[in-house]
Scaffold this active site. Structure first.
Site, PDB file in Angstrom:
ATOM      1  N   ARG A 155       0.832  -1.219   0.000  1.00  0.00           N
ATOM      2  CA  ARG A 155       0.000   0.000   0.000  1.00  0.00           C
ATOM      3  C   ARG A 155       0.863   1.264   0.000  1.00  0.00           C
ATOM      4  NH1 ARG A 155      -4.877  -1.542   4.186  1.00  0.00           N
ATOM      5  NH2 ARG A 155      -3.284  -1.248   5.767  1.00  0.00           N
ATOM      6  N   ARG A 188       2.637   4.288   4.917  1.00  0.00           N
ATOM      7  CA  ARG A 188       2.382   4.514   6.350  1.00  0.00           C
ATOM      8  C   ARG A 188       3.350   3.664   7.156  1.00  0.00           C
ATOM      9  NH1 ARG A 188      -3.951   4.242   6.193  1.00  0.00           N
ATOM     10  NH2 ARG A 188      -3.511   2.044   6.439  1.00  0.00           N
ATOM     11  N   ARG A 199       2.117  -7.234  14.807  1.00  0.00           N
ATOM     12  CA  ARG A 199       0.655  -7.189  14.983  1.00  0.00           C
ATOM     13  C   ARG A 199       0.032  -8.567  14.766  1.00  0.00           C
ATOM     14  NH1 ARG A 199      -1.873  -2.419  11.516  1.00  0.00           N
ATOM     15  NH2 ARG A 199      -3.719  -2.814  12.765  1.00  0.00           N
TER      16      ARG A 199
END
Length: 241
Positions: A155, A188, A199
């Protein structure tokens, strides 16, 4: 804050009345969405919410709202947060219990991001049992970590406009450059392989026991979250019918 219905436009009143009539024929559903970041929960959740007239309960948002509204539970949560302590499971379940009194939650709810542990799941079940209801379905957005890595680490974002690109699925015309403005794209800091790995490790460690807990109650539906969104939507509808 009470709204004077005389001040609401007729078309809005009629639209809401028709929506409620349509909703009155729908079966009640109490759902939990489980899945790692990037698994597509955010895409499917509004579709399920509208289809079954459910309220969407995101515990983080609810805590912030309770704090802002200065409800008794909100004040308690604020005290914990100011001390740097974790908000207790009982408090979160209490805030969910409060939310379920709202008319928008009359037909049921979608819980996203809770429960994350078996202890939380048991506390949630106890609270629902007191209301004479139970969790109807746990939708497990099952997806391979390597697919998530490809989805997320590919992304790229144009910060000024919010336009998003993906190196594989929706690449810019020129690598690293926004199609419209010609400005540089950024990634990001959460969208890196290292952050994603930590995560995912936390997600698997915490959540797999929760899936096992609900599996024993025969309420888990495993979705193929790597498939295109419309295919996943069809799987969701099948699981809930």
């Amino acid at each position: 804050m009470a709204v004077n219905l005389e001040d609401v436009a007729t078309v809005d009143l009629m639209t809401e009345t028709l929506r409620r009539l349509k909703c009155s024929t729908k079966p009640d559903k109490r759902l939990i969405l489980v899945g790692p970041p990037g698994s597509g929960k955010g895409t499917q959740s509004p579709i399920i919410k509208d289809e079954y007239c459910l309220c969407h309960l995101a515990t983080g948002d609810m805590l912030r709202a309770a704090v802002a509204a200065k409800t008794p539970l909100g004040i308690e949560a604020k005290e914990a947060m100011e001390k740097g302590a974790l908000v207790s499971d009982d408090l979160v379940v209490g805030i969910i219990d409060e939310a379920l009194k709202k008319p928008s939650c009359q037909k049921g709810f979608i819980l996203d991001g809770f429960p994350r542990t078996v202890v939380q799941a048991k506390k949630l079940d106890e609270m629902l049992e007191k209301r004479g209801v139970k969790v109807d379905k746990v939708l497990n957005f099952a997806i391979d970590d390597s697919i998530l890595e490809e989805r997320i680490t590919g992304r790229w974002i144009h910060p000024a406009s919010g336009r998003t690109y993906h190196t594989k699925f929706a690449p810019p015309k020129v690598p690293g450059v926004d199609d419209v403005s010609g400005e540089s794209l950024i990634q990001r800091k959460d969208d890196t392989a290292a952050v994603l790995k930590s995560r995912l490790d936390a997600f698997h460690r915490q959540t797999e026991p929760v899936i096992d807990y609900y599996n024993k109650k025969n309420v888990v539906a495993n979705l193929h979250a790597e498939k295109p969104p419309d295919v996943v939507t069809a799987e969701v509808q099948k699981a809930l019918s």
